[in-house]
Scaffold this active site. Sequence first.
Site, PDB file in Angstrom:
ATOM      1  N   CYS A 192       0.830  -1.198   0.000  1.00  0.00           N
ATOM      2  CA  CYS A 192       0.000   0.000   0.000  1.00  0.00           C
ATOM      3  C   CYS A 192       0.871   1.257   0.000  1.00  0.00           C
ATOM      4  O   CYS A 192       1.557   1.532  -0.970  1.00  0.00           O
ATOM      5  CB  CYS A 192      -0.992  -0.038   1.155  1.00  0.00           C
ATOM      6  SG  CYS A 192      -2.394   1.092   0.931  1.00  0.00           S
ATOM      7  N   HIS A 229      -3.678  -5.257   1.064  1.00  0.00           N
ATOM      8  CA  HIS A 229      -3.443  -5.708   2.430  1.00  0.00           C
ATOM      9  C   HIS A 229      -3.947  -7.155   2.563  1.00  0.00           C
ATOM     10  O   HIS A 229      -4.865  -7.574   1.863  1.00  0.00           O
ATOM     11  CB  HIS A 229      -4.211  -4.844   3.432  1.00  0.00           C
ATOM     12  CG  HIS A 229      -3.754  -3.426   3.502  1.00  0.00           C
ATOM     13  ND1 HIS A 229      -2.551  -3.063   4.049  1.00  0.00           N
ATOM     14  CD2 HIS A 229      -4.353  -2.270   3.098  1.00  0.00           C
ATOM     15  CE1 HIS A 229      -2.422  -1.744   3.985  1.00  0.00           C
ATOM     16  NE2 HIS A 229      -3.495  -1.240   3.411  1.00  0.00           N
TER      17      HIS A 229
END
Length: 510
Positions: A341, A433
């Site tokens: 991310c 994630h």
Amino acid sequence: MSGGLLVAGTTSDAGKSVVTAGICRWLVRQGVKVAPFKAQNMSLNSFVTREGAEIGRAQAMQAQACRIEPTALMNPVLLKPGGEQSSQVVLMGKPVGELSARGYHGGRQQQLLGTVLDCLAELRGTYDAVICEGAGSPAEINLRRTDIVNMGIARNAGLPVLVVGDIDRGGVFASFFGTVALLSQEDQRLVAGFLVNKFRGDVSLLEPGLAMLHGLTGRRTYGVLPFRHGLGIDEEDGLRVSLRGTVRESNVSPPVGEDVLRVAVCAVPLMSNFTDVDALAAEPGVVVRFVDRPEELADADLVVVPGTRGTVRALEWLHERGLADALVRRAAEGRPILGVCGGFQILGEHIEDEVESRRGRVEGLGVLPVRVRFAREKTLTRPVGEALGERVEGYEIHHGVAEVTGGEGFISDGEGHGLDGCRVGHTWGTHWHGSLESDGFRRAFLREVAAAAGRRFVPAEDTSFAALREEQLDRLGDLIEQHADTDALWRLIESGAPQGLPFIPPGAPA
């Protein structure tokens, strides 16, 4: 059965999240249809539900303890700190703006009470019991007027309150007494009693103190939970619990191969979803630690640059600490790096940010051919794809939109069409994630890391992260079942706080 309970705490990190999960797992094993609830959560550790709503990851974990799918109803207000002065407000799973602490507590919080009560009422109309979690302490007297997560929700919904105290940090009797004594008479009527958490030693030595506490407050203790290693799953409060040299207490099983793998996670500011590396720590022979100095990368076989709520600030921090140069050298040497991310964005060529930091164009580390532009709309999805020949699932929570201009694709749809991320040599980046919780993908990834690092490491073929998570939740349920007065707890959930509980002066300040 029809009822509810608010699990409050004498402090942050007293164990509210895990106690709530334990009560939920105990109840569901009794055949009770139960759901978790936290009116307002402050956390950078979040999750995306199947309908695309962002909630606290602790509530997602508690929903798993209940064996149900998490929804936005279970955490209607999520605050994601962006620094010392402001937080992003996520309402019913969607971001609605940034507010300072003064602006939130100065009026916005109280405006959300109706939404919070509606969500709780809907859950209570659907489930046999709803186990609510408070935040911080219910005796934060400066915030009581606008409180919607502790006694504010308990008073409005008529919920009995169980106060959890962490005896391992000391002062638990004073904390229990002081918590009650700083509440108003109306609030005190709902505080049914106490639960001691993280006790080490002989319970018989504690019993005289519990009897004295009962005499002083008129309130009983509903159980004494022993200290257990490795139960701090999906905390809310960043690294306060996890920074112990390793993540949680890593799996103690010996490595399958001849070598271990050492993973270093850069402890960037405003780190989000640090639980991404828990699946690595669950692997026998993988040692995970958080680091903040360049020399700590020297012996690492894999370096993880994790997600962050402040991508540009984290990039500056990496430069300030000397870690940025170490990462660039490492990539040039072909030594494994994984960016997740915000970490993926940091590894790219540049970032155009008029949303999060409002700093405009900022140069990245330039080790991945990626250009990032921050969009005002947040991406919230639960994607599925394929990487390294294995199925992989994850969830996305980001404003940054990545334009990949080279390298190899990382995650595809299984038919050769790229879905996310990229790879150059042994540097990987992805917005997803939770991808390492996919067992086959995690094993394939670790095999590549081991080969690149020259380690004779072999991933265990029978490690199931989902099964390990279920075992942890069952251990939480066992703690409640074996060390709490479950008959009394059942009555409390079903019937509410006992009548006639005494007032403990001085009460809340006027």
